[in-house]
Scaffold this motif. Structure first.
Motif, PDB file in Angstrom:
ATOM      1  N   UNK A  50       0.828  -1.203   0.000  1.00  0.00           N
ATOM      2  CA  UNK A  50       0.000   0.000   0.000  1.00  0.00           C
ATOM      3  C   UNK A  50       0.864   1.257   0.000  1.00  0.00           C
ATOM      4  N   UNK A  51       1.979   1.207   0.732  1.00  0.00           N
ATOM      5  CA  UNK A  51       2.885   2.347   0.760  1.00  0.00           C
ATOM      6  C   UNK A  51       3.506   2.579  -0.612  1.00  0.00           C
ATOM      7  N   UNK A  52       3.984   1.504  -1.245  1.00  0.00           N
ATOM      8  CA  UNK A  52       4.587   1.646  -2.573  1.00  0.00           C
ATOM      9  C   UNK A  52       3.571   2.182  -3.578  1.00  0.00           C
ATOM     10  N   UNK A  53       2.331   1.769  -3.452  1.00  0.00           N
ATOM     11  CA  UNK A  53       1.301   2.256  -4.367  1.00  0.00           C
ATOM     12  C   UNK A  53       1.060   3.754  -4.166  1.00  0.00           C
ATOM     13  N   UNK A  54       1.127   4.215  -2.922  1.00  0.00           N
ATOM     14  CA  UNK A  54       0.919   5.632  -2.638  1.00  0.00           C
ATOM     15  C   UNK A  54       2.035   6.505  -3.221  1.00  0.00           C
ATOM     16  N   UNK A  55       3.258   5.969  -3.244  1.00  0.00           N
ATOM     17  CA  UNK A  55       4.382   6.795  -3.713  1.00  0.00           C
ATOM     18  C   UNK A  55       4.642   6.635  -5.205  1.00  0.00           C
ATOM     19  N   UNK A  56       3.783   5.878  -5.914  1.00  0.00           N
ATOM     20  CA  UNK A  56       3.900   5.857  -7.369  1.00  0.00           C
ATOM     21  C   UNK A  56       4.152   4.520  -8.029  1.00  0.00           C
ATOM     22  N   UNK A  57       4.296   3.442  -7.283  1.00  0.00           N
ATOM     23  CA  UNK A  57       4.510   2.132  -7.899  1.00  0.00           C
ATOM     24  C   UNK A  57       3.190   1.591  -8.443  1.00  0.00           C
ATOM     25  N   UNK A  58       3.244   0.867  -9.546  1.00  0.00           N
ATOM     26  CA  UNK A  58       2.059   0.302 -10.180  1.00  0.00           C
ATOM     27  C   UNK A  58       2.018  -1.205  -9.959  1.00  0.00           C
ATOM     28  N   UNK A  59       0.820  -1.774 -10.121  1.00  0.00           N
ATOM     29  CA  UNK A  59       0.648  -3.213 -10.006  1.00  0.00           C
ATOM     30  C   UNK A  59       1.143  -3.904 -11.289  1.00  0.00           C
ATOM     31  N   UNK A  60       1.598  -5.134 -11.107  1.00  0.00           N
ATOM     32  CA  UNK A  60       2.101  -5.897 -12.253  1.00  0.00           C
ATOM     33  C   UNK A  60       1.021  -6.050 -13.315  1.00  0.00           C
ATOM     34  N   UNK A  61      -0.224  -6.301 -12.879  1.00  0.00           N
ATOM     35  CA  UNK A  61      -1.306  -6.489 -13.847  1.00  0.00           C
ATOM     36  C   UNK A  61      -1.611  -5.219 -14.638  1.00  0.00           C
ATOM     37  N   UNK A  62      -1.166  -4.058 -14.138  1.00  0.00           N
ATOM     38  CA  UNK A  62      -1.388  -2.806 -14.856  1.00  0.00           C
ATOM     39  C   UNK A  62      -0.334  -2.550 -15.927  1.00  0.00           C
ATOM     40  N   UNK A  63       0.844  -3.110 -15.756  1.00  0.00           N
ATOM     41  CA  UNK A  63       1.932  -2.795 -16.694  1.00  0.00           C
ATOM     42  C   UNK A  63       2.190  -3.908 -17.694  1.00  0.00           C
ATOM     43  N   UNK A  64       1.746  -5.123 -17.399  1.00  0.00           N
ATOM     44  CA  UNK A  64       1.902  -6.220 -18.361  1.00  0.00           C
ATOM     45  C   UNK A  64       0.675  -6.231 -19.262  1.00  0.00           C
ATOM     46  N   UNK A  65       0.853  -5.943 -20.510  1.00  0.00           N
ATOM     47  CA  UNK A  65      -0.236  -5.886 -21.467  1.00  0.00           C
ATOM     48  C   UNK A  65      -0.550  -7.295 -21.985  1.00  0.00           C
ATOM     49  N   UNK A  66      -1.829  -7.498 -22.274  1.00  0.00           N
ATOM     50  CA  UNK A  66      -2.263  -8.835 -22.699  1.00  0.00           C
ATOM     51  C   UNK A  66      -3.161  -8.710 -23.915  1.00  0.00           C
ATOM     52  N   UNK A  67      -2.846  -9.476 -24.948  1.00  0.00           N
ATOM     53  CA  UNK A  67      -3.652  -9.537 -26.166  1.00  0.00           C
ATOM     54  C   UNK A  67      -3.901 -10.993 -26.519  1.00  0.00           C
ATOM     55  N   UNK A  68      -5.054 -11.248 -27.138  1.00  0.00           N
ATOM     56  CA  UNK A  68      -5.419 -12.618 -27.491  1.00  0.00           C
ATOM     57  C   UNK A  68      -5.550 -12.759 -28.996  1.00  0.00           C
ATOM     58  N   UNK A  69      -5.071 -13.884 -29.476  1.00  0.00           N
ATOM     59  CA  UNK A  69      -5.180 -14.213 -30.890  1.00  0.00           C
ATOM     60  C   UNK A  69      -5.977 -15.509 -31.025  1.00  0.00           C
ATOM     61  N   UNK A  70      -7.161 -15.412 -31.635  1.00  0.00           N
ATOM     62  CA  UNK A  70      -8.026 -16.572 -31.835  1.00  0.00           C
ATOM     63  C   UNK A  70      -7.737 -17.155 -33.209  1.00  0.00           C
TER      64      UNK A  70
END
Length: 264
Positions: A50-70
């Motif tokens: 929570x502290x790291x999030x307050x000072x500007x760190x982002x969650x892994x799920x926010x920075x790893x982009x995901x695309x799907x190919x069917x």
């Protein structure tokens, strides 16, 4: 950053702490995505996260982009897609119940799982492309969602994995789907209703809620007391022997002279 120690077993790891800017450090909310790429991560303690999030760190799920190919055929109304749609419709109240999980839902979560909004399609193969910065990885998955106009399409392969389904459903209805959320949703979908009952889930209360009894009829109106009738004023009949009416005027009656003489 976690790295393997050559003197320990393959299952043991040690933490190496380094100084870095907050925006270069990421909070692990999805260990699967974390394992795909090398990155600096915050200590895995809730208060520190929570502290790291307050000072500007982002969650892994926010920075790893995901695309799907069917790939391959996309088939509608197959026995698999029909039975899968029935399972989603049956378990939707469980997936959306606030008594099951405290994880916040998106504002229109109930609409997302409605069969008029969510279409189930069976496909041959699905590949997920994960990207972090300039690095990317291509992995096989068995379920994904894709937007189609105003609606969503949920794609599944023949031998789908319920964990992949839980991940896809969680990404649709939760504000942020973590790894444990995907496991939890997949268990709600995969397990039989009897198994969920034995695990203590209030299945019947959620899936088949008892309608509240109808409200009692309103009490009959109280009879109003009769209103008092106004008393009519009686006319005052006064007799005047000394007045007479003639031509609309009254004059005093003169005494008869004959009678007066007789009396005298």
């Amino acid at each position: 950053e976690l790295e393997s120690d050559g003197k320990t077993s393959a299952t043991e790891q040690k933490a190496q702490f380094v100084l870095a800017r907050a925006e270069d450090i990421f909070i692990v909310d999805n260990s699967f995505l974390r394992r795909q790429f090398s990155m600096l991560v915050s200590p895995m303690e809730q208060q520190l996260e929570e502290f790291y999030n307050l000072i500007g760190s982002k969650y892994v799920s926010q920075v790893v982009k995901k695309e799907f190919q069917v790939e391959g055929r996309a088939q509608r109304n197959t026995p698999l897609s029909i039975s899968f749609a029935e399972r989603i419709e049956e378990r939707a109240p469980l997936l959306l119940s606030s008594s099951i999980s405290s994880r916040p839902l998106i504002s229109n979560a109930s609409k997302v799982l409605n069969k008029q909004y969510l279409e189930i399609v069976q496909v041959d193969d699905i590949k997920a492309k994960y990207s972090f910065g300039r690095n990317s990885k291509l992995l096989n998955v068995t379920c994904c969602t894709k937007k189609s106009g105003q609606n969503m399409v949920l794609c599944i392969t023949e031998n789908f994995d319920w964990f992949d389904v839980g991940t896809a459903i969680g990404a649709l209805i939760l504000e942020r789907c973590q790894l444990e959320d995907a496991f939890f949703l997949s268990s709600l979908l995969e397990a039989s209703l009897d198994t969920l009952r034995s695990r203590g889930f209030p299945v019947d209360r959620i899936l088949r809620p008892v309608a509240p009894p109808p409200p009692p009829p309103p009490p009959p109106p109280r009879p109003q007391p009769p209103k008092p009738q106004p008393v009519e004023a009686k006319p005052n009949h006064s007799i005047s022997s000394n007045t007479s009416s003639m031509n609309g005027s009254t004059e005093p009656v003169k005494p008869n002279s004959t009678n007066q003489s007789k009396q005298s």
